[in-house]
Design an enzyme around this catalytic site. Structure first.
Site, PDB file in Angstrom:
ATOM      1  N   GLY A 239       0.822  -1.208   0.000  1.00  0.00           N
ATOM      2  CA  GLY A 239       0.000   0.000   0.000  1.00  0.00           C
ATOM      3  C   GLY A 239       0.850   1.248   0.000  1.00  0.00           C
ATOM      4  O   GLY A 239       1.982   1.251  -0.495  1.00  0.00           O
ATOM      5  N   SER A 240       0.324   2.305   0.584  1.00  0.00           N
ATOM      6  CA  SER A 240       1.018   3.586   0.592  1.00  0.00           C
ATOM      7  C   SER A 240       2.185   3.578   1.572  1.00  0.00           C
ATOM      8  O   SER A 240       2.236   2.767   2.506  1.00  0.00           O
ATOM      9  CB  SER A 240       0.049   4.699   0.981  1.00  0.00           C
ATOM     10  OG  SER A 240      -0.342   4.562   2.344  1.00  0.00           O
ATOM     11  N   GLY A 244       2.533   1.907   5.286  1.00  0.00           N
ATOM     12  CA  GLY A 244       3.652   1.018   5.561  1.00  0.00           C
ATOM     13  C   GLY A 244       4.475   1.437   6.767  1.00  0.00           C
ATOM     14  O   GLY A 244       4.956   0.589   7.526  1.00  0.00           O
ATOM     15  N   GLU A 261       5.753  -3.524   0.808  1.00  0.00           N
ATOM     16  CA  GLU A 261       5.767  -3.151  -0.612  1.00  0.00           C
ATOM     17  C   GLU A 261       4.937  -1.877  -0.738  1.00  0.00           C
ATOM     18  O   GLU A 261       3.711  -1.924  -0.788  1.00  0.00           O
ATOM     19  CB  GLU A 261       5.185  -4.273  -1.465  1.00  0.00           C
ATOM     20  CG  GLU A 261       5.948  -5.571  -1.415  1.00  0.00           C
ATOM     21  CD  GLU A 261       7.321  -5.497  -2.057  1.00  0.00           C
ATOM     22  OE1 GLU A 261       7.629  -4.460  -2.695  1.00  0.00           O
ATOM     23  OE2 GLU A 261       8.083  -6.455  -1.916  1.00  0.00           O
TER      24      GLU A 261
END
Length: 508
Positions: A239-240, A244, A261
């Site tokens: 995600g963003s 994260g 990721e």
């Protein structure tokens, strides 16, 4: 067509959003899934309350105790059958991905194909979970390393790849002997429900213990439960960067593992020695594919000054030929953004770019009228900008492409690296020296660096992930399987003596 698709995938108008496999439940609030394609209500899902989450985790703990004892090739055989089940449901699941998320139908089919491919990869991997042997300094001793299942793997996935990224993690984790709990994006819950049904049928045929595949649909709080739970040794989050950082902090605070990721701000360098046909095609697809909603979307073009005007003209011509509309109609190149919030972020980024001095050579805007009733269709746009603009440093999940100019390859690489993110990068050149410099230690600082292909379209055979604010995680191919296992060093004494390491003497 969608009604038949939902029936094929066993999705009801109202579905429970928590599952341990055969059992389905959900006592939380109901969330609705609205298609960005036409604004229609697809269905509703009852989310996971804390009691549901606890039930899924406890069932996963029980299942792990048995699943880890299955031989890895036997686990691989189950994953092989999941791949076959996905082949049988590829058309239906691909259509649902396209309709619920908004990507083109071909991309929806392609995402399911990625799931099939990772199943095939994982089946082979199930016979290659190898360790190492090494010589001991002590006579009559043998040393080796081996890998054991880690436990429960929590998977938090994003809306833009509502099924593929889950499969990258899950299929590897399963052949490694782990069990999984999936928290999908609340924007694409029905794709997750469909996957759980497909897997549950295969598991039942093979008498896989219930709880190996867990599902908890919910909002941010549900992700926080996973991140803070000491019973879950690994949390994989996609995600963003903002999300994260929160997940990484929560997991790190309890000394767990986080596979992150996160955002990308990907660039293509177009050299004066590039094949311009390849460069333009790769740039356009990279920038507008999935309506700019890939973590690997091309957001910056760094173009040599001698061909800058030529590339700009060719891009302008190419963008004029783009067909924007219903992604289930294969003649369209670009579908909608995921929701109105994404549209607002797109419009805000355009205004920010203009305020900083950016000049748009292809104007953006929201499309209205017949076929665009959902309010989620926007025009892919192109702006001339400078590397130092704050908006250029930022990832906007929308089809906005920034053109930047350079004079030397050193300058181009510095511009490419001069952003907080470090996921994917490319150089278009037929100059061997430029290509090798780009791939060297002093070249691209991204986890993915390509020559003469774009920034998107990663294959499952290679480890996928990036550096800096992209999070540093690696999933999918290569040796990414090791993150889903715990490593153990073993020493065996087969002699009649007990020599101590480093020659230490301890006489009794």
């Amino acid at each position: 067509m969608i009604a038949d698709t939902l029936k094929t995938l066993q999705i009801e108008k109202k579905s429970p959003g928590a599952s341990t496999g055969k059992e389905w439940f959900g006592h939380g609030e109901e969330i609705s899934s609205w298609s960005p394609v036409d604004g229609a209500l697809i269905g509703a899902v009852s989310t996971s309350a804390k009691e549901d989450y606890e039930a899924v985790v406890k069932k996963a703990q029980s299942a792990f105790a048995e699943w880890r004892t299955w031989p890895a090739p036997k686990r691989g055989e189950v994953v092989r059958q999941i791949g076959e089940a996905l082949r049988a449901k590829k058309e239906a699941l691909g259509k649902l991905v396209s309709y619920e998320m908004g990507k083109s139908l071909q991309e929806g089919y392609g995402e399911v194909q990625e799931m099939i491919d990772i199943c095939d990869f994982a089946v082979g991997l199930s016979r290659q979970l190898h360790g190492l042997t090494m010589h001991s300094e002590r006579p009559g001793h043998r040393m080796y390393e081996q890998y054991h299942p880690l436990g429960i793997v929590g998977i938090i996935s994003a809306f833009n790849f509502p099924v593929a990224v889950w499969s990258w993690n899950t299929m590897l984790a399963w052949v490694c002997g782990d069990v999984c709990i999936w928290k999908p994006s609340e924007k694409t819950p029905l794709c997750a429900v469909a996957c759980q049904h497909i897997v549950a049928e295969v598991f039942e045929k093979n008498q896989v213990p219930e709880g190996v595949s867990g599902l908890v649909i919910g909002n941010r709080e549900t992700g926080e439960w996973l991140s803070q739970d000491i019973r879950i040794p690994l949390v994989s989050a996609t995600g963003s960067t903002r999300m994260g950082k929160a997940v990484g902090a929560a997991v790190g605070a309890r000394l767990g593992r986080a596979l992150l990721e996160l955002g990308g701000n990907n660039a293509i360098i177009i050299s004066k020695d590039a094949d311009l046909d390849i460069a333009v095609l790769g740039s356009v697809f990279g920038a507008v594919g999935t309506a700019g909603q890939r973590c690997t979307t091309t957001r910056r073009l760094i173009i040599h000054e001698s061909i800058y005007d030529q590339i700009k003209a060719r891009l302008t011509s190419a963008y004029a030929q783009l067909s924007i509309g219903d992604p289930l109609d294969q003649k369209n190149h670009v579908g909608p953004l995921i929701d109105r919030s994404a549209v607002d972020a797109y419009l805000a980024a355009i205004e920010k770019c203009k305020a900083e001095g950016g000049k748009f050579v292809v104007e953006g805007g929201v499309l209205e009228g017949k076929g665009y009733e959902s309010g989620c269709y926007v025009k892919p746009c192109i702006a001339e900008a400078k590397p130092g603009y704050s908006i250029v440093q930022h990832e906007t999940f929308a089809p906005i492409l920034y053109l930047l100019k350079y004079s030397t390859v050193d300058e181009a690489i510095a511009i490419q690296n001069g952003v907080p993110q470090g996921l994917s990068s490319s150089i278009m050149t037929l100059n061997l020296r430029e290509a090798e410099q780009f791939l060297s230690a002093s070249g691209s600082d991204c986890g993915i660096a390509n020559v003469n292909i774009g920034t998107s379209g990663a294959e499952i055979g290679g480890a996928f992930g990036g550096e800096k604010e992209t999070g540093g995680g690696r999933e999918s191919g290569s040796d990414a399987w090791k993150v889903y296992m715990r490593r153990q060093t073993n020493t065996i004494n087969y002699s009649t003596q007990l020599p101590l390491a480093q020659g230490i003497r301890f006489d009794l």
